[in-house]
Design an enzyme around this catalytic site. Structure first.
Site, PDB file in Angstrom:
ATOM      1  N   ASP A  26      -9.226   6.172  -1.411  1.00 20.42           N
ATOM      2  CA  ASP A  26     -10.469   5.811  -0.717  1.00 20.42           C
ATOM      3  C   ASP A  26     -11.678   5.959  -1.643  1.00 20.42           C
ATOM      4  O   ASP A  26     -11.690   6.829  -2.518  1.00 20.42           O
ATOM      5  CB  ASP A  26     -10.628   6.708   0.525  1.00 20.42           C
ATOM      6  CG  ASP A  26     -11.639   6.133   1.512  1.00 20.42           C
ATOM      7  OD1 ASP A  26     -11.980   4.940   1.403  1.00 20.42           O
ATOM      8  OD2 ASP A  26     -12.094   6.887   2.397  1.00 20.42           O
ATOM      9  N   ASN A  28     -13.482   3.027  -3.027  1.00 18.15           N
ATOM     10  CA  ASN A  28     -13.759   1.882  -3.912  1.00 18.15           C
ATOM     11  C   ASN A  28     -15.139   1.283  -3.644  1.00 18.15           C
ATOM     12  O   ASN A  28     -15.877   0.935  -4.572  1.00 18.15           O
ATOM     13  CB  ASN A  28     -12.720   0.770  -3.690  1.00 18.15           C
ATOM     14  CG  ASN A  28     -11.336   1.174  -4.143  1.00 18.15           C
ATOM     15  OD1 ASN A  28     -11.168   2.208  -4.776  1.00 18.15           O
ATOM     16  ND2 ASN A  28     -10.344   0.355  -3.816  1.00 18.15           N
ATOM     17  N   ARG A  39     -18.633  -4.793  -3.644  1.00 19.49           N
ATOM     18  CA  ARG A  39     -17.461  -3.976  -3.291  1.00 19.49           C
ATOM     19  C   ARG A  39     -16.209  -4.440  -4.050  1.00 19.49           C
ATOM     20  O   ARG A  39     -15.344  -3.639  -4.401  1.00 19.49           O
ATOM     21  CB  ARG A  39     -17.215  -4.030  -1.786  1.00 19.49           C
ATOM     22  CG  ARG A  39     -18.285  -3.339  -0.957  1.00 19.49           C
ATOM     23  CD  ARG A  39     -17.987  -3.477   0.527  1.00 19.49           C
ATOM     24  NE  ARG A  39     -16.740  -2.826   0.909  1.00 19.49           N
ATOM     25  CZ  ARG A  39     -16.618  -1.526   1.181  1.00 19.49           C
ATOM     26  NH1 ARG A  39     -17.674  -0.744   1.130  1.00 19.49           N
ATOM     27  NH2 ARG A  39     -15.447  -1.017   1.503  1.00 19.49           N
ATOM     28  N   ASN A  74      -7.696  -1.972   8.703  1.00 17.48           N
ATOM     29  CA  ASN A  74      -8.579  -2.613   7.717  1.00 17.48           C
ATOM     30  C   ASN A  74      -8.838  -4.095   8.010  1.00 17.48           C
ATOM     31  O   ASN A  74      -9.749  -4.697   7.420  1.00 17.48           O
ATOM     32  CB  ASN A  74      -8.038  -2.423   6.288  1.00 17.48           C
ATOM     33  CG  ASN A  74      -8.236  -1.017   5.738  1.00 17.48           C
ATOM     34  OD1 ASN A  74      -7.405  -0.483   5.012  1.00 17.48           O
ATOM     35  ND2 ASN A  74      -9.357  -0.387   6.083  1.00 17.48           N
ATOM     36  N   ARG A 191      -6.236  12.752  -0.557  1.00 17.39           N
ATOM     37  CA  ARG A 191      -7.191  11.715  -0.147  1.00 17.39           C
ATOM     38  C   ARG A 191      -8.412  11.829  -1.041  1.00 17.39           C
ATOM     39  O   ARG A 191      -9.052  12.883  -1.107  1.00 17.39           O
ATOM     40  CB  ARG A 191      -7.614  11.841   1.315  1.00 17.39           C
ATOM     41  CG  ARG A 191      -8.579  10.712   1.695  1.00 17.39           C
ATOM     42  CD  ARG A 191      -8.901  10.651   3.158  1.00 17.39           C
ATOM     43  NE  ARG A 191      -9.706   9.455   3.417  1.00 17.39           N
ATOM     44  CZ  ARG A 191      -9.608   8.675   4.481  1.00 17.39           C
ATOM     45  NH1 ARG A 191      -8.741   8.970   5.423  1.00 17.39           N
ATOM     46  NH2 ARG A 191     -10.371   7.620   4.624  1.00 17.39           N
ATOM     47  N   ILE A 198      -6.724  11.503   8.268  1.00 19.58           N
ATOM     48  CA  ILE A 198      -5.453  10.841   7.942  1.00 19.58           C
ATOM     49  C   ILE A 198      -5.562   9.324   8.076  1.00 19.58           C
ATOM     50  O   ILE A 198      -4.790   8.581   7.470  1.00 19.58           O
ATOM     51  CB  ILE A 198      -4.301  11.402   8.825  1.00 19.58           C
ATOM     52  CG1 ILE A 198      -4.126  12.904   8.581  1.00 19.58           C
ATOM     53  CG2 ILE A 198      -2.989  10.690   8.552  1.00 19.58           C
ATOM     54  CD1 ILE A 198      -3.008  13.539   9.384  1.00 19.58           C
TER      55      ILE A 198
HETATM   56  C1  IPE Z   1      -7.983   4.395   4.626  1.00 22.23           C
HETATM   57  O1  IPE Z   1      -9.270   4.140   4.126  1.00 22.23           O
HETATM   58  C2  IPE Z   1      -7.064   3.263   4.337  1.00 22.23           C
HETATM   59  C3  IPE Z   1      -6.813   2.961   2.928  1.00 22.23           C
HETATM   60  C4  IPE Z   1      -7.226   3.614   1.881  1.00 22.23           C
HETATM   61  C5  IPE Z   1      -5.987   1.823   2.718  1.00 22.23           C
HETATM   62  P1  IPE Z   1     -10.431   3.609   5.067  1.00 22.23           P
HETATM   63  O2  IPE Z   1     -11.637   3.542   4.232  1.00 22.23           O
HETATM   64  O3  IPE Z   1     -10.009   2.370   5.751  1.00 22.23           O
HETATM   65  O4  IPE Z   1     -10.529   4.776   6.154  1.00 22.23           O
HETATM   66  P2  IPE Z   1     -11.634   5.122   7.230  1.00 22.23           P
HETATM   67  O5  IPE Z   1     -11.949   3.844   7.947  1.00 22.23           O
HETATM   68  O6  IPE Z   1     -12.831   5.614   6.491  1.00 22.23           O
HETATM   69  O7  IPE Z   1     -11.022   6.166   8.086  1.00 22.23           O
HETATM   70  C1  IPE Z   2     -10.424   2.099  -0.193  1.00 18.87           C
HETATM   71  O1  IPE Z   2     -11.754   2.024  -0.512  1.00 18.87           O
HETATM   72  C2  IPE Z   2      -9.730   0.773  -0.281  1.00 18.87           C
HETATM   73  C3  IPE Z   2      -9.303   0.217   1.009  1.00 18.87           C
HETATM   74  C4  IPE Z   2      -9.448   0.761   2.172  1.00 18.87           C
HETATM   75  C5  IPE Z   2      -8.653  -1.074   0.947  1.00 18.87           C
HETATM   76  P1  IPE Z   2     -12.843   1.593   0.547  1.00 18.87           P
HETATM   77  O2  IPE Z   2     -13.012   0.118   0.491  1.00 18.87           O
HETATM   78  O3  IPE Z   2     -12.541   2.149   1.886  1.00 18.87           O
HETATM   79  O4  IPE Z   2     -14.140   2.299  -0.044  1.00 18.87           O
HETATM   80  P2  IPE Z   2     -15.304   3.022   0.746  1.00 18.87           P
HETATM   81  O5  IPE Z   2     -14.666   4.028   1.654  1.00 18.87           O
HETATM   82  O6  IPE Z   2     -16.026   1.952   1.504  1.00 18.87           O
HETATM   83  O7  IPE Z   2     -16.131   3.635  -0.321  1.00 18.87           O
HETATM   84 MG    MG Z   3     -13.033   3.866   2.874  1.00 17.86          MG
END
Ligand code: IPE
Ligand code: IPE
Ligand code: MG
Length: 261
Positions: A26, A28, A39, A74, A191, A198
């Site tokens: 998480d 990115n 992003r 997602n 994480r 989770i």
């Molecule tokens: C969890 O990350 C899923 C993945 C890393 C694939 P999210 O960024 O989607 O999680 P939430 O929405 O903050 O809980």
């Molecule tokens: C995790 O990074 C990647 C995926 C969930 C695909 P995020 O895209 O959730 O990054 P943040 O949480 O917005 O920084």
């Molecule tokens: Mg995220």
């Protein structure tokens, strides 16, 4: 299918290097935002870090590495971001499968792949087929995966496999229907990105995993950050419901016959 000890039915053997590491990658988006980049740039850098972490885990003797790439929730993201993530998945499958194969890695993908369409389904089938007989680390990518989806499909599979059943199902029967029945439960759950939740990842299998949360954003999570997580794991006492004294006595006792095999 090998059968693994269950953390609630037996006391799993604890090794210094976690046999199975599961990671929620998480952060990115925030990594990109900090740099005033779109992003997409964070997701691209995220894929590069996957390569580094896969290599580092294999080098440290980790047997199973599971990476959460796309959750069943997602899809709620903007359509352009979902589409970019699909494109990156396709590119990674096309470019990396052969490399993983050369490095002896077994690739598995878990999750409900159908909504991604034929191209991804076919690439996944091909990469899994190519790497299935390898002897190295098993790398699992969780894509359109959700812990609740997994439990539901496992229950469905159980009921369908034993329509005439009398009496209760066992834990082992349910575990054997989960998408990752081929792997032991994760020893270490990591994480990145600062959140402490989770997010519907491996709900069943995380029952006794050690949790490690770090503020480091996924695109910054390198081999050194992995080593910090592993050393944190090595300082934990995994009691599985027992007292500390019992754990100490068990550590001194000679291994049971079953464990010597
Ligand atoms: C969890 O990350 C899923 C993945 C890393 C694939 P999210 O960024 O989607 O999680 P939430 O929405 O903050 O809980
Ligand atoms: C995790 O990074 C990647 C995926 C969930 C695909 P995020 O895209 O959730 O990054 P943040 O949480 O917005 O920084
Ligand atoms: Mg995220």
């Amino acid at each position: 299918m090998p059968s693994f000890s269950s953390s609630t039915r037996d006391i799993p053997q604890v090794k210094a290097v976690p046999r199975h590491i599961a990671i929620i990658m998480d952060g990115n988006g925030r990594w990109a935002k900090q740099r005033m980049l779109p992003r997409a740039a964070g997701h691209k850098r995220g894929v590069e870090i996957v390569r580094e972490v896969v290599k580092a885990c294999a080098a440290r003797g980790v047997e199973y590495l599971t990476l959460f790439a796309f959750s069943s929730e997602n899809w709620r993201r903007p359509a352009e971001e979902v589409s970019l993530l699909k494109q990156l998945f396709i590119l990674a499958l096309e470019r990396e499968a052969e490399k993983l194969h050369r490095n002896g890695i077994i690739l598995r993908v878990v999750g409900n792949l159908a909504p991604f369409g034929n191209k991804i389904t076919e690439l996944v089938a091909r990469a899994e087929q190519l790497t299935r007989d390898n002897k190295g680390m098993t790398l699992t990518i969780a894509a359109n995966y959700g812990g609740r989806w997994d439990l539901l499909q496992a229950m469905q599979c159980l009921i369908e496999s034993q329509p005439q059943r009398h009496g209760a199902f066992t834990e082992e029967q349910l575990a054997s229907c989960l998408a990752m029945a081929y792997a032991p439960e994760p020893d270490l759950f990591i994480r990145t990105g600062g959140e402490q939740r989770i997010s519907n990842f491996l709900l069943w299998q995380l029952a006794y995993s050690e949790f490690y949360f770090t503020d480091t954003l996924w695109p910054d999570f390198d081999a050194a950050a992995l080593d910090q997580a592993i050393s944190s794991y090595q300082r934990r006492e995994r009691r599985f419901g027992r007292t500390s004294e019992q754990v100490e006595v068990a550590a001194k006792a000679p291994p049971k016959k079953r464990e010597l095999a």
